[in-house]
Design a protein around this motif. Structure first.
Motif, mmCIF file in Angstrom:
data_model
loop_
_atom_site.group_PDB
_atom_site.id
_atom_site.type_symbol
_atom_site.label_atom_id
_atom_site.label_comp_id
_atom_site.label_asym_id
_atom_site.label_seq_id
_atom_site.Cartn_x
_atom_site.Cartn_y
_atom_site.Cartn_z
ATOM 1 N N PHE A 44 105.003 13.384 42.478
ATOM 2 C CA PHE A 44 106.033 13.725 41.512
ATOM 3 C C PHE A 44 105.560 14.916 40.673
ATOM 4 C CE2 PHE A 44 106.850 9.015 41.914
ATOM 5 C CZ PHE A 44 108.014 9.168 42.664
ATOM 6 N N THR A 45 106.518 15.688 40.181
ATOM 7 C CA THR A 45 106.193 16.786 39.280
ATOM 8 C C THR A 45 105.455 16.241 38.061
ATOM 9 O OG1 THR A 45 108.201 17.965 39.962
ATOM 10 C CG2 THR A 45 107.149 18.677 37.920
ATOM 11 N N PRO A 46 104.326 16.852 37.666
ATOM 12 C CA PRO A 46 103.557 16.359 36.520
ATOM 13 C C PRO A 46 104.393 16.279 35.238
ATOM 14 C CG PRO A 46 102.238 17.895 37.794
ATOM 15 C CD PRO A 46 103.615 17.941 38.374
ATOM 16 N N ASP A 47 104.095 15.297 34.427
ATOM 17 C CA ASP A 47 104.880 15.015 33.223
ATOM 18 C C ASP A 47 104.982 16.186 32.243
ATOM 19 O OD1 ASP A 47 105.569 12.502 34.096
ATOM 20 O OD2 ASP A 47 103.941 11.484 33.022
ATOM 21 N N PRO A 48 103.902 16.937 31.973
ATOM 22 C CA PRO A 48 104.050 18.046 31.019
ATOM 23 C C PRO A 48 105.062 19.101 31.488
ATOM 24 C CG PRO A 48 101.736 17.506 31.343
ATOM 25 C CD PRO A 48 102.492 16.747 32.385
ATOM 26 N N ILE A 49 105.171 19.271 32.790
ATOM 27 C CA ILE A 49 106.139 20.239 33.327
ATOM 28 C C ILE A 49 107.555 19.706 33.136
ATOM 29 C CG2 ILE A 49 106.889 21.436 35.417
ATOM 30 C CD1 ILE A 49 103.961 21.272 36.398
ATOM 31 N N LYS A 50 107.736 18.413 33.398
ATOM 32 C CA LYS A 50 109.049 17.809 33.178
ATOM 33 C C LYS A 50 109.421 17.849 31.693
ATOM 34 C CE LYS A 50 108.051 13.928 35.415
ATOM 35 N NZ LYS A 50 108.226 12.594 36.066
ATOM 36 N N ALA A 51 108.430 17.659 30.841
ATOM 37 C CA ALA A 51 108.696 17.690 29.397
ATOM 38 C C ALA A 51 109.175 19.072 28.954
ATOM 39 C CB ALA A 51 107.431 17.294 28.629
ATOM 40 N N ALA A 52 108.602 20.117 29.549
ATOM 41 C CA ALA A 52 109.021 21.480 29.213
ATOM 42 C C ALA A 52 110.469 21.719 29.629
ATOM 43 C CB ALA A 52 108.096 22.489 29.890
ATOM 44 N N ALA A 53 110.854 21.149 30.769
ATOM 45 C CA ALA A 53 112.242 21.285 31.213
ATOM 46 C C ALA A 53 113.190 20.557 30.264
ATOM 47 C CB ALA A 53 112.382 20.746 32.635
ATOM 48 N N LYS A 54 112.807 19.367 29.830
ATOM 49 C CA LYS A 54 113.643 18.613 28.893
ATOM 50 C C LYS A 54 113.788 19.359 27.565
ATOM 51 C CE LYS A 54 112.092 14.254 30.944
ATOM 52 N NZ LYS A 54 111.214 13.075 30.780
ATOM 53 N N LYS A 55 112.694 19.966 27.124
ATOM 54 C CA LYS A 55 112.748 20.744 25.870
ATOM 55 C C LYS A 55 113.667 21.949 26.033
ATOM 56 C CE LYS A 55 109.823 22.854 22.320
ATOM 57 N NZ LYS A 55 110.654 24.067 22.153
ATOM 58 N N ALA A 56 113.619 22.582 27.219
ATOM 59 C CA ALA A 56 114.479 23.733 27.464
ATOM 60 C C ALA A 56 115.954 23.347 27.386
ATOM 61 C CB ALA A 56 114.156 24.344 28.829
ATOM 62 N N ILE A 57 116.270 22.160 27.869
ATOM 63 C CA ILE A 57 117.649 21.676 27.765
ATOM 64 C C ILE A 57 118.023 21.479 26.294
ATOM 65 C CG2 ILE A 57 119.192 19.744 28.279
ATOM 66 C CD1 ILE A 57 117.596 19.360 30.892
ATOM 67 N N ASP A 58 117.131 20.824 25.550
ATOM 68 C CA ASP A 58 117.394 20.581 24.126
ATOM 69 C C ASP A 58 117.474 21.890 23.334
ATOM 70 O OD1 ASP A 58 117.467 17.854 24.533
ATOM 71 O OD2 ASP A 58 115.343 17.560 24.013
ATOM 72 N N ASP A 59 116.728 22.896 23.795
ATOM 73 C CA ASP A 59 116.735 24.199 23.118
ATOM 74 C C ASP A 59 117.862 25.110 23.604
ATOM 75 O OD1 ASP A 59 114.553 23.412 21.662
ATOM 76 O OD2 ASP A 59 113.079 24.538 22.853
#
Length: 397
Positions: A44-59
């Motif tokens: 699976f894609t590592p969690d910090p990378i997924k977190a950056a994507a989620k932040k990009a959505i929120d931003d």
């Protein structure tokens, strides 16, 4: 009657995708299929990378991105190339695309005219020759064998170059063989190309971080060809991000501008969210890359040991990627239970239907006596799969 264009009619379907689809259909019917045909990490894609994507959505990174990619991503790519590869590029020499596959196709469509020749060492990734066709070029295939570790020599390259040669496609670590060119071997090819100043080199380095011995070497580092070398890479393999679709080129400015012009007319910039995830991948902790590489190495050694116990299979020791490319010519021309195995495509189908293991016949890669096996799966499934292959092959007479 309405007909498709000659351009599309001339293309062959991707055999790797076709085999993966076939195995998925059988799985949907309830069969226990082990898929060793697919070219993607099973992590699976590592969690910090997924977190950056989620932040990009929120931003609210929900608007069109620049055609060549966000500046912060291109800066991260420039830094990666400098720090890891010793290559100097500026951000306007970087073009980010919807995966390295589009990156390669962009370059070929930007530089090839009808009748231009493109040298493609075989075994090759199935899409190279189809992309050359799409661009109107002519494939000039250099055949290599297992005895030379599936790598071309300077003499073979020299013999293949003609006045019509426009480009060479090189892939190291290689799909489908896992072979890796050493710095010395690349220098020999660069010296050959030095005598042919009109030949452009496409260096596909997408498996760069899945290399088991020594440091990855790029042919772009040699001064004699630096001004006509195009590095293709991305985040798909190293960071388990195949579905995010982020690839890139680092190229001479005129090629970068040409691909930017082309991409602006048919896809525009890649996903804004995926780009922000790619920034996190390139600039974050790289331990995830080392961990996945360690797992792939363990699986390679396991698969090599198990395949080495099967008669009629000959396999070399690949130094990168996550594929084995065994020579199976001794299995051809045999039959079992109503199956007649005349070529490796039929052998792959036999292994799928009789052994419930998906592989890919070598003809699609320009190597008609080999099959490709991906070991991007768990140790347990890999052991089970090769056991099934052994049983199925033992029935051939």
């Amino acid at each position: 009657m309405t007909q498709i264009s000659e351009r599309i009619a001339s293309l062959s379907p991707s055999e790797t995708l076709a085999m993966s689809q076939k195995s998925s259909e059988l799985q949907a019917q309830g069969m226990d299929i082990i898929n060793l045909s697919v070219g993607e990490p099973d992590f699976f894609t590592p969690d910090p990378i997924k977190a950056a994507a989620k932040k990009a959505i929120d931003d609210n990174f929900s608007f069109y991105s620049p055609v060549a990619g966000y500046l912060d991503l291109r800066k991260a790519i420039v830094a990666k190339l400098k720090n890891e590869n010793g290559l100097d590029y500026t951000t306007d020499q970087i073009v980010v695309s919807n995966g390295a596959k589009q990156s390669i196709c962009n370059v070929l469509l930007s530089i090839i005219n009808p009748g231009d020749e493109v040298i493609v060492p075989a075994p090759y990734w199935v899409s190279y020759v189809e992309m050359v066709k799409l661009a109107g070029g002519t494939n000039v295939v250099i055949t290599t064998g297992i005895e030379q570790d599936f790598k071309i020599t300077p003499a073979q390259l020299e013999a293949a170059i003609t006045p019509r040669t426009k480009a060479l496609i090189l892939c190291s670590p290689s799909n489908p063989t896992g072979s890796v060119y050493t710095g010395e071997e690349l220098q020999g090819l660069a010296q050959t190309l030095a005598g042919h100043p009109d030949v452009i080199v496409l260096s596909d380095e997408i498996y760069e971080h899945i290399q088991y011995e020594g440091k990855h070497e790029s042919i772009a580092r040699f001064a004699e060809i630096k001004d006509r070398a195009v590095v293709i890479n991305g985040v798909s393999k190293a960071y388990a991000m195949t579905g995010w679709r982020i690839g890139f080129i680092a190229a001479p400015l005129w090629i970068a501008k040409a691909t930017n012009k082309l991409q602006g007319q048919y896809t525009s910039g890649p996903s804004s969210i995926a780009q922000k995830a790619a920034v996190a991948a390139l600039t974050g902790d790289q331990q995830c890359v080392a961990d996945m590489r360690r797992a792939f190495l363990r699986r390679r050694d396991l698969a090599l040991r198990l395949l080495g116990e099967i008669p009629d299979i000959k396999v070399n020791v690949p130094q990168g990627a996550f594929y084995l490319f065994p020579e199976v010519g001794a299995c051809l021309g045999k039959s079992a239970g109503g199956y007649r195995v005349n070529d490796t495509a039929e052998l792959a189908m036999y292994l799928l239907e009789a052994g419930h293991v998906a592989t890919v016949g070598g003809a699609a890669f320009g190597a008609p006596t080999c099959i490709r096996i991906s070991y991007a799966t768990s140790d347990e499934r890999l052991t089970e799969a090769i056991g099934r292959i052994r049983e199925a092959l033992a029935k051939l007479r």
